[in-house]
Scaffold this motif. Sequence first.
Motif, PDB file in Angstrom:
ATOM      1  N   LYS A  11     -13.860  -4.893  16.227  1.00 44.93           N
ATOM      2  CA  LYS A  11     -14.537  -4.608  17.492  1.00 44.93           C
ATOM      3  C   LYS A  11     -14.248  -5.741  18.463  1.00 44.93           C
ATOM      4  O   LYS A  11     -14.347  -6.919  18.117  1.00 44.93           O
ATOM      5  CB  LYS A  11     -16.049  -4.480  17.298  1.00 44.93           C
ATOM      6  CG  LYS A  11     -16.480  -3.293  16.449  1.00 44.93           C
ATOM      7  CD  LYS A  11     -17.995  -3.205  16.366  1.00 44.93           C
ATOM      8  CE  LYS A  11     -18.439  -2.018  15.512  1.00 44.93           C
ATOM      9  NZ  LYS A  11     -19.915  -1.924  15.436  1.00 44.93           N
ATOM     10  N   ALA A  13     -14.598  -6.815  22.870  1.00 37.51           N
ATOM     11  CA  ALA A  13     -15.125  -6.492  24.198  1.00 37.51           C
ATOM     12  C   ALA A  13     -14.456  -7.399  25.222  1.00 37.51           C
ATOM     13  O   ALA A  13     -13.967  -8.499  24.903  1.00 37.51           O
ATOM     14  CB  ALA A  13     -16.633  -6.671  24.236  1.00 37.51           C
ATOM     15  N   HIS A  17     -17.451  -5.146  28.542  1.00 35.90           N
ATOM     16  CA  HIS A  17     -17.050  -3.759  28.289  1.00 35.90           C
ATOM     17  C   HIS A  17     -16.481  -3.635  26.888  1.00 35.90           C
ATOM     18  O   HIS A  17     -15.564  -4.382  26.506  1.00 35.90           O
ATOM     19  CB  HIS A  17     -16.003  -3.319  29.321  1.00 35.90           C
ATOM     20  CG  HIS A  17     -15.413  -1.974  29.047  1.00 35.90           C
ATOM     21  ND1 HIS A  17     -16.133  -0.813  29.090  1.00 35.90           N
ATOM     22  CD2 HIS A  17     -14.139  -1.612  28.699  1.00 35.90           C
ATOM     23  CE1 HIS A  17     -15.358   0.211  28.805  1.00 35.90           C
ATOM     24  NE2 HIS A  17     -14.137  -0.254  28.555  1.00 35.90           N
ATOM     25  N   GLN A  18     -17.015  -2.713  26.095  1.00 38.14           N
ATOM     26  CA  GLN A  18     -16.533  -2.510  24.730  1.00 38.14           C
ATOM     27  C   GLN A  18     -15.170  -1.834  24.766  1.00 38.14           C
ATOM     28  O   GLN A  18     -15.036  -0.711  25.249  1.00 38.14           O
ATOM     29  CB  GLN A  18     -17.514  -1.649  23.940  1.00 38.14           C
ATOM     30  CG  GLN A  18     -17.315  -1.685  22.435  1.00 38.14           C
ATOM     31  CD  GLN A  18     -17.686  -3.042  21.833  1.00 38.14           C
ATOM     32  OE1 GLN A  18     -18.640  -3.674  22.271  1.00 38.14           O
ATOM     33  NE2 GLN A  18     -16.910  -3.498  20.860  1.00 38.14           N
ATOM     34  N   HIS A  21     -13.619  -0.032  19.043  1.00 36.13           N
ATOM     35  CA  HIS A  21     -14.764   0.410  18.266  1.00 36.13           C
ATOM     36  C   HIS A  21     -14.339   0.592  16.802  1.00 36.13           C
ATOM     37  O   HIS A  21     -13.768   1.625  16.442  1.00 36.13           O
ATOM     38  CB  HIS A  21     -15.313   1.736  18.802  1.00 36.13           C
ATOM     39  CG  HIS A  21     -15.644   1.710  20.256  1.00 36.13           C
ATOM     40  ND1 HIS A  21     -16.896   1.411  20.747  1.00 36.13           N
ATOM     41  CD2 HIS A  21     -14.873   1.952  21.354  1.00 36.13           C
ATOM     42  CE1 HIS A  21     -16.896   1.476  22.068  1.00 36.13           C
ATOM     43  NE2 HIS A  21     -15.671   1.794  22.458  1.00 36.13           N
ATOM     44  N   GLN A  57     -15.441  -9.459  18.107  1.00 39.68           N
ATOM     45  CA  GLN A  57     -16.897  -9.480  18.006  1.00 39.68           C
ATOM     46  C   GLN A  57     -17.336  -9.261  16.563  1.00 39.68           C
ATOM     47  O   GLN A  57     -18.311  -9.829  16.097  1.00 39.68           O
ATOM     48  CB  GLN A  57     -17.503  -8.357  18.850  1.00 39.68           C
ATOM     49  CG  GLN A  57     -17.458  -8.526  20.341  1.00 39.68           C
ATOM     50  CD  GLN A  57     -18.042  -7.291  20.993  1.00 39.68           C
ATOM     51  OE1 GLN A  57     -17.570  -6.183  20.763  1.00 39.68           O
ATOM     52  NE2 GLN A  57     -19.075  -7.484  21.792  1.00 39.68           N
TER      53      GLN A  57
END
Length: 350
Positions: A11, A13, A17-18, A21, A57
């Motif tokens: 993950k 960002a 903003h991600q 996923h 992340q």
Amino acid sequence: MRELLSVEQLKCAYQGHQVLHSVSFSIEEGEIACLLGPSGCGKTTVLRAIAGFIDPQAGEIRLGGEVISSAASVVPPERRGMGMVFQDYALFPHLTIADNIAFGLKGRSRAEKQALVTEVLALVELPDLGNRYPHELSGGQQQRVALARALAPKPRLLLMDEPFSNLDADLRRQLSAEMRRILKRQKIAAIMVTHDQQEAFTISDRLGVLSAGRVQQWGTPEELFYTPATPEVAAFVGKGTLISGVALGPDRLRCELGELEFAEPFGRDGIDNVPLKLFLRPADIQLTQDGGAPAEVLSCEFQGSHTLYKLKLQTGLELEAVESGMHRYPIGERLGVHVAPHRPIVFVER
């Protein structure tokens, strides 16, 4: 072959903003992989995270079994043993081709550098251009130099970010095939980012389609083309039309083209009346002047070995078909449409 790279539940960002996923995939030693997808899908972010330019992340990246990126620890890019080939070549204009290649060969003697430069210039078939400057070379030659520079330090993994996007279509195809031949000869694993499906098919052993920061499917080019996991994958790796229908059994369905029966089942027993989507490519459509679903020719494009037709059914649905041969149906002609897919691509709705 042993696993070289593993990306697990990654993950990332950017500015809140991600972007990625839970991205997961792996490649083996000597394998060439592609990350395929439209602009903004996150494929370059994956490449930058593998290179060490972006910290994750969550999740982790392993190289040769060693964790090189995670939320807890990150190995610096210069200690990862990777090479990179960029979209814009990134050659130093004031250095000769030989000096550009030798620039990244730190800690080696002059004789070692010279030997490696000679070796990789021969590998990319530019043996006599070491004394030239980048501006004296064509775009294709500059891209070969960029590849030679990346290969000179003998990387464990080569990362390529849209390396052929500045070249014309014919040269892209040629260099894609040559890049694959060179990497296989050197037994170097690689990951290439591209939005070009044909380019990905030419160079890769395995590829993944990314959409909205997620891997939709990971597999061989043949698997993604013939057995796409989602409508998004089907549409991205092969032009076609998605048609709504309903199952009449494991090998029969009804849609705007009528009732269709396939030699290979697309579902299990007991799926009668279940909604579905049928994906038809132009090669799956046969045109006839007798029978079939009525359709009108909206346009035709002669493309040498075949003609591409755009058709409109009585229901208003538009689809495309390809026909070989010299005969051309005129615009406005009324024809019949038959479906003869080599393998049914059906997405049963749950």
